[in-house]
Design a protein around this motif. Structure first.
Motif, mmCIF file in Angstrom:
data_model
loop_
_atom_site.group_PDB
_atom_site.id
_atom_site.type_symbol
_atom_site.label_atom_id
_atom_site.label_comp_id
_atom_site.label_asym_id
_atom_site.label_seq_id
_atom_site.Cartn_x
_atom_site.Cartn_y
_atom_site.Cartn_z
ATOM 1 N N LYS A 11 0.838 -1.200 0.000
ATOM 2 C CA LYS A 11 0.000 0.000 0.000
ATOM 3 C C LYS A 11 0.880 1.260 0.000
ATOM 4 C CE LYS A 11 -4.179 1.526 2.266
ATOM 5 N NZ LYS A 11 -4.997 1.382 3.463
ATOM 6 N N THR A 12 1.485 1.544 -1.141
ATOM 7 C CA THR A 12 2.317 2.738 -1.291
ATOM 8 C C THR A 12 1.853 3.492 -2.534
ATOM 9 O OG1 THR A 12 3.967 1.830 -2.810
ATOM 10 C CG2 THR A 12 4.288 1.346 -0.455
ATOM 11 N N GLY A 13 2.246 4.747 -2.630
ATOM 12 C CA GLY A 13 1.832 5.558 -3.779
ATOM 13 C C GLY A 13 2.227 4.929 -5.109
ATOM 14 N N ASN A 14 3.469 4.437 -5.211
ATOM 15 C CA ASN A 14 3.929 3.852 -6.475
ATOM 16 C C ASN A 14 3.066 2.662 -6.877
ATOM 17 O OD1 ASN A 14 6.076 5.630 -6.883
ATOM 18 N ND2 ASN A 14 7.517 4.388 -5.723
ATOM 19 N N CYS A 15 2.677 1.853 -5.901
ATOM 20 C CA CYS A 15 1.878 0.649 -6.197
ATOM 21 C C CYS A 15 0.418 1.013 -6.473
ATOM 22 C CB CYS A 15 1.956 -0.327 -5.023
ATOM 23 S SG CYS A 15 3.622 -0.940 -4.707
ATOM 24 N N GLY A 40 9.552 -8.397 3.054
ATOM 25 C CA GLY A 40 9.124 -9.261 1.946
ATOM 26 C C GLY A 40 9.722 -8.848 0.603
ATOM 27 N N GLN A 41 10.052 -7.552 0.483
ATOM 28 C CA GLN A 41 10.635 -7.065 -0.785
ATOM 29 C C GLN A 41 12.058 -7.603 -1.009
ATOM 30 O OE1 GLN A 41 10.207 -5.493 1.989
ATOM 31 N NE2 GLN A 41 11.365 -3.605 2.214
ATOM 32 N N ARG A 42 12.667 -8.116 0.078
ATOM 33 C CA ARG A 42 14.024 -8.678 -0.042
ATOM 34 C C ARG A 42 14.007 -10.204 0.090
ATOM 35 N NH1 ARG A 42 14.519 -3.983 2.766
ATOM 36 N NH2 ARG A 42 14.348 -5.048 4.777
ATOM 37 N N SER A 43 12.828 -10.801 0.020
ATOM 38 C CA SER A 43 12.760 -12.269 0.094
ATOM 39 C C SER A 43 13.354 -12.831 -1.197
ATOM 40 C CB SER A 43 11.308 -12.733 0.256
ATOM 41 O OG SER A 43 10.598 -12.453 -0.939
ATOM 42 N N LEU A 52 16.236 -5.362 -7.306
ATOM 43 C CA LEU A 52 16.416 -4.137 -6.510
ATOM 44 C C LEU A 52 15.705 -4.235 -5.161
ATOM 45 C CD1 LEU A 52 15.914 -1.363 -9.230
ATOM 46 C CD2 LEU A 52 18.063 -2.241 -8.314
ATOM 47 N N GLY A 53 14.851 -5.242 -4.991
ATOM 48 C CA GLY A 53 14.152 -5.400 -3.722
ATOM 49 C C GLY A 53 13.154 -4.288 -3.449
ATOM 50 N N LYS A 54 12.426 -3.895 -4.488
ATOM 51 C CA LYS A 54 11.429 -2.814 -4.369
ATOM 52 C C LYS A 54 10.098 -3.274 -4.952
ATOM 53 C CE LYS A 54 14.515 0.530 -3.298
ATOM 54 N NZ LYS A 54 14.490 1.245 -2.025
ATOM 55 N N VAL A 55 9.080 -2.508 -4.644
ATOM 56 C CA VAL A 55 7.773 -2.688 -5.275
ATOM 57 C C VAL A 55 7.379 -1.346 -5.888
ATOM 58 C CG1 VAL A 55 6.963 -4.554 -3.800
ATOM 59 C CG2 VAL A 55 6.592 -2.185 -3.057
ATOM 60 N N PRO A 56 6.508 -1.344 -6.889
ATOM 61 C CA PRO A 56 5.779 -2.468 -7.463
ATOM 62 C C PRO A 56 6.590 -3.258 -8.475
ATOM 63 C CG PRO A 56 5.212 -0.469 -8.649
ATOM 64 C CD PRO A 56 6.149 -0.070 -7.539
ATOM 65 N N THR A 57 6.117 -4.507 -8.720
ATOM 66 C CA THR A 57 6.599 -5.301 -9.845
ATOM 67 C C THR A 57 5.374 -5.860 -10.556
ATOM 68 O OG1 THR A 57 8.668 -5.890 -8.745
ATOM 69 C CG2 THR A 57 7.950 -7.334 -10.513
ATOM 70 N N LEU A 70 8.261 -6.046 -15.123
ATOM 71 C CA LEU A 70 8.613 -4.622 -15.061
ATOM 72 C C LEU A 70 8.613 -4.170 -13.612
ATOM 73 C CD1 LEU A 70 6.433 -3.171 -17.966
ATOM 74 C CD2 LEU A 70 8.932 -3.248 -17.883
ATOM 75 N N SER A 71 9.617 -3.373 -13.231
ATOM 76 C CA SER A 71 9.740 -2.983 -11.831
ATOM 77 C C SER A 71 9.982 -1.496 -11.622
ATOM 78 C CB SER A 71 10.860 -3.782 -11.165
ATOM 79 O OG SER A 71 10.451 -5.115 -11.006
ATOM 80 N N GLN A 72 9.590 -0.689 -12.549
ATOM 81 C CA GLN A 72 9.600 0.758 -12.323
ATOM 82 C C GLN A 72 8.161 1.213 -12.492
ATOM 83 O OE1 GLN A 72 11.721 3.173 -11.410
ATOM 84 N NE2 GLN A 72 13.356 1.685 -11.037
ATOM 85 N N SER A 73 7.606 1.834 -11.484
ATOM 86 C CA SER A 73 6.180 2.148 -11.549
ATOM 87 C C SER A 73 5.814 2.948 -12.799
ATOM 88 C CB SER A 73 5.735 2.890 -10.289
ATOM 89 O OG SER A 73 6.458 4.088 -10.120
ATOM 90 N N ASN A 74 6.681 3.873 -13.176
ATOM 91 C CA ASN A 74 6.309 4.725 -14.317
ATOM 92 C C ASN A 74 6.437 3.989 -15.652
ATOM 93 O OD1 ASN A 74 5.665 7.012 -12.707
ATOM 94 N ND2 ASN A 74 7.864 7.107 -12.269
HETATM 95 N N1 LIG Z 1 11.575 4.154 -8.802
HETATM 96 C C1 LIG Z 1 10.837 3.042 -8.241
HETATM 97 C C2 LIG Z 1 10.826 3.209 -6.726
HETATM 98 C C3 LIG Z 1 10.353 1.968 -6.052
HETATM 99 C C4 LIG Z 1 10.331 2.149 -4.552
HETATM 100 O O1 LIG Z 1 11.105 2.925 -3.974
HETATM 101 N N2 LIG Z 1 9.425 1.417 -3.908
HETATM 102 C C5 LIG Z 1 9.269 1.512 -2.480
HETATM 103 C C6 LIG Z 1 7.795 1.533 -2.120
HETATM 104 S S1 LIG Z 1 6.945 2.838 -2.936
HETATM 105 C C7 LIG Z 1 9.855 0.271 -1.841
HETATM 106 O O2 LIG Z 1 9.862 -0.792 -2.416
HETATM 107 N N3 LIG Z 1 10.323 0.427 -0.599
HETATM 108 C C8 LIG Z 1 10.821 -0.658 0.192
HETATM 109 C C9 LIG Z 1 12.304 -0.627 0.346
HETATM 110 O O3 LIG Z 1 12.976 0.263 -0.207
HETATM 111 O O4 LIG Z 1 12.826 -1.515 1.029
HETATM 112 C C10 LIG Z 1 9.415 3.023 -8.816
HETATM 113 O O5 LIG Z 1 8.927 4.091 -9.225
HETATM 114 O O6 LIG Z 1 8.792 1.959 -8.877
#
Ligand SMILES: N[C@@H](CCC(=O)N[C@@H](CS)C(=O)NCC(=O)O)C(=O)O
Length: 207
Positions: A11-15, A40-43, A52-57, A70-74
């Protein structure tokens, strides 16, 4: 039968922007929640999708033997716009598409990105810089009032990626905005937050 897309996120803005775009285009998708609080993002499982261990994917398995991840929200938003022509970006060659892209990038680059930077400054104890940058973010969001002078949406007569980009940041700053100074922004905000697709997108990762 079409294979639903997979949206891995939280539940984040990007997702939520991605969820709104999926809802707006009526593309079938399954939500795969990633618990950021417990890492969970680093599982290992998530890292195979997004090192990169980020969301969204977003995972699209609709073309056999050609799984797209794809793993860049934009990039995801632009992909969804291409996948559903005319739904998130105007398809005409009359300048409306370009305006929607220009406004989309305005919110992403000039409002959302510095807002993230301001958050980081606060976390790292740079209070003065945080305050200065946060003020600039609010002023830049206020510029949207001029976008709405003759049009109901951020880039014209139709809801577009520009509105999706503007929406989540406006929600996160709504308590700091001097709404009386922004009557058009208020009208836009009330209208877009009432859209069924937007409501569903905000609820995609839970209420
Ligand atoms: N540039 C990436 C940024 C992704 C990003 O920073 N996601 C955050 C949530 S909005 C995240 O995964 N944070 C968890 C962390 O960094 O461990 C995008 O736009 O998708």
């Amino acid at each position: 039968m079409s294979v639903p897309l997979e949206l891995h996120g939280a539940k984040t803005g990007n997702c939520i922007r991605v969820a709104i775009a999926l809802e707006e285009t009526s593309v079938p998708y399954d939500v795969h929640p990633v618990d950021l609080a417990t890492g969970g993002q680093r599982s290992p499982r998530h890292l195979t999708l997004n090192p990169l261990g980020k969301v969204p994917t977003l995972v699209d398995r609709s073309v056999p033997n050609q799984t797209l991840v794809l793993s860049q929200s934009n990039a995801i938003l632009l992909y969804l716009a291409e996948r559903s022509p005319g739904r998130l970006l105007p398809s005409g060659v009359d300048g409306t598409r370009e305006l929607a892209l220009e406004r989309f990038f305005y919110f992403v680059v000039d409002v959302i990105a510095p807002s993230h930077a301001a958050f980081f400054l606060r976390q790292s104890g740079s209070e003065d810089c945080h305050v200065a940058l946060s003020q600039q973010v609010l002023e830049r969001l206020g510029v949207a009032e001029t976008f709405l002078t003759q049009m109901p949406f951020m880039a014209g007569a139709e809801f577009s990626l520009a509105d999706i980009a503007a929406l989540t940041i406006t929600v996160s700053l709504q308590d700091k905005l001097d709404w009386d100074s922004y009557p058009r922004l208020r009208r836009w905000f009330e209208a877009v937050t009432d859209r069924p697709s937007v409501r569903r997108g905000f609820r995609a990762f839970g209420v």
